[in-house]
Design a protein around this motif. Structure first.
Motif, PDB file in Angstrom:
ATOM      1  N   ARG A  63       0.833  -1.213   0.000  1.00 19.81           N
ATOM      2  CA  ARG A  63       0.000   0.000   0.000  1.00 19.81           C
ATOM      3  C   ARG A  63       0.863   1.257   0.000  1.00 19.81           C
ATOM      4  O   ARG A  63       0.543   2.239  -0.684  1.00 19.81           O
ATOM      5  N   GLU A  65       3.817   1.605  -1.323  1.00 22.31           N
ATOM      6  CA  GLU A  65       4.343   1.781  -2.682  1.00 22.31           C
ATOM      7  C   GLU A  65       3.300   2.414  -3.602  1.00 22.31           C
ATOM      8  O   GLU A  65       3.635   3.260  -4.436  1.00 22.31           O
ATOM      9  N   ILE A  66       2.047   2.020  -3.453  1.00 21.55           N
ATOM     10  CA  ILE A  66       0.962   2.603  -4.250  1.00 21.55           C
ATOM     11  C   ILE A  66       0.843   4.093  -3.916  1.00 21.55           C
ATOM     12  O   ILE A  66       0.765   4.943  -4.812  1.00 21.55           O
ATOM     13  N   GLU A  67       0.840   4.410  -2.629  1.00 26.57           N
ATOM     14  CA  GLU A  67       0.706   5.808  -2.201  1.00 26.57           C
ATOM     15  C   GLU A  67       1.846   6.675  -2.713  1.00 26.57           C
ATOM     16  O   GLU A  67       1.622   7.810  -3.134  1.00 26.57           O
ATOM     17  N   ILE A  72       0.509   3.996 -11.706  1.00 20.44           N
ATOM     18  CA  ILE A  72       0.532   2.541 -11.565  1.00 20.44           C
ATOM     19  C   ILE A  72       0.374   1.912 -12.952  1.00 20.44           C
ATOM     20  O   ILE A  72      -0.407   2.389 -13.769  1.00 20.44           O
ATOM     21  N   CYS A  94      -6.787  -3.892  -0.844  1.00 21.72           N
ATOM     22  CA  CYS A  94      -6.824  -2.434  -1.001  1.00 21.72           C
ATOM     23  C   CYS A  94      -8.241  -1.867  -1.079  1.00 21.72           C
ATOM     24  O   CYS A  94      -8.421  -0.644  -1.066  1.00 21.72           O
ATOM     25  N   PHE A 100      -5.950   3.925  -4.138  1.00 20.06           N
ATOM     26  CA  PHE A 100      -5.999   3.961  -5.599  1.00 20.06           C
ATOM     27  C   PHE A 100      -6.810   5.148  -6.142  1.00 20.06           C
ATOM     28  O   PHE A 100      -6.784   5.410  -7.342  1.00 20.06           O
ATOM     29  N   LYS A 103      -5.498   7.623  -8.889  1.00 20.67           N
ATOM     30  CA  LYS A 103      -4.152   7.265  -9.371  1.00 20.67           C
ATOM     31  C   LYS A 103      -4.196   7.016 -10.872  1.00 20.67           C
ATOM     32  O   LYS A 103      -5.021   6.241 -11.366  1.00 20.67           O
ATOM     33  N   LEU A 105      -3.511   5.148 -14.062  1.00 14.75           N
ATOM     34  CA  LEU A 105      -3.324   3.712 -14.227  1.00 14.75           C
ATOM     35  C   LEU A 105      -3.190   3.341 -15.693  1.00 14.75           C
ATOM     36  O   LEU A 105      -3.929   3.834 -16.543  1.00 14.75           O
ATOM     37  N   THR A 130      -9.511   4.281  -9.835  1.00 11.00           N
ATOM     38  CA  THR A 130      -8.296   4.708 -10.527  1.00 11.00           C
ATOM     39  C   THR A 130      -8.665   5.577 -11.725  1.00 11.00           C
ATOM     40  O   THR A 130      -9.813   5.626 -12.159  1.00 11.00           O
TER      41      THR A 130
END
Length: 174
Positions: A63, A65-67, A72, A94, A100, A103, A105, A130
């Motif tokens: 999580r 790393e996503i933030e 992505i 998640c 997400f 984000k 994508l 996303t």
């Protein structure tokens, strides 16, 4: 440089998806700093009771790393007309978060057919809020015949489609 977090939906060693990811990274190295997550098979099974409290460290790391990422990319095969279970598992971890939301994508489905898995992943990622569009999705059917043993894309149409995908994804990030 934009930080891009790439999720490899395949857990197979030397997979076609890994080769597509490597082609993406080499084609974008001048403007993306890419981190590849290929540890799906090491993650614990989704447990809704631990999704918010007592969340496993591996999931918290994912999580994070996503933030941290500016965008992505998910590159995945299709298994039995669906996305692989490991990919679905990590996405389920998640659902109870907002990591997400908004984000940028890019979705690449590289498989023998891939159509149903591609549709399913788009539905899941819309649910996770996303930001993607038709130009930032790419379906590569018959992928094994489009990548050689050295990992290079040998199909001219696929190369062109990947280039167009990269341009559209880069525009999505700005």
């Amino acid at each position: 440089m934009k930080n891009i977090f790439i999720i490899n939906g395949s857990t197979s060693e030397n997979s076609s998806n890994q080769k597509i990811i490597e082609n993406f990274i080499s084609s974008t190295s001048q403007y993306f700093k890419c981190t590849v997550f290929d540890e799906l098979k090491t993650l614990p099974h989704f447990d809704p009771e631990r999704s918010i409290e007592n969340t496993p460290q591996e999931i918290l790391g994912f999580r994070t790393e996503i933030e941290k990422a500016d965008g992505i990319i998910i590159c995945t095969p299709e298994y039995i007309f669906s996305i692989p279970s490991g990919l679905k598992n990590v996405l389920e971890w998640c659902v109870s978060t907002t990591i997400f939301d908004g984000k940028p994508l890019g979705i690449i489905t590289a498989s023998a057919n891939g159509e149903k898995g591609h549709e399913e992943l788009q539905l899941i990622m819309k649910t996770l809020m996303t930001n993607f569009n038709n130009e930032t999705t790419l379906l590569i059917q018959g992928v094994k015949g489009k990548v050689n043993s050295e990992g290079k894309i040998i199909d001219k149409v696929t190369l062109q489609q990947l280039e167009e995908f990269i341009v559209a994804y880069n525009q999505l990030l700005t």
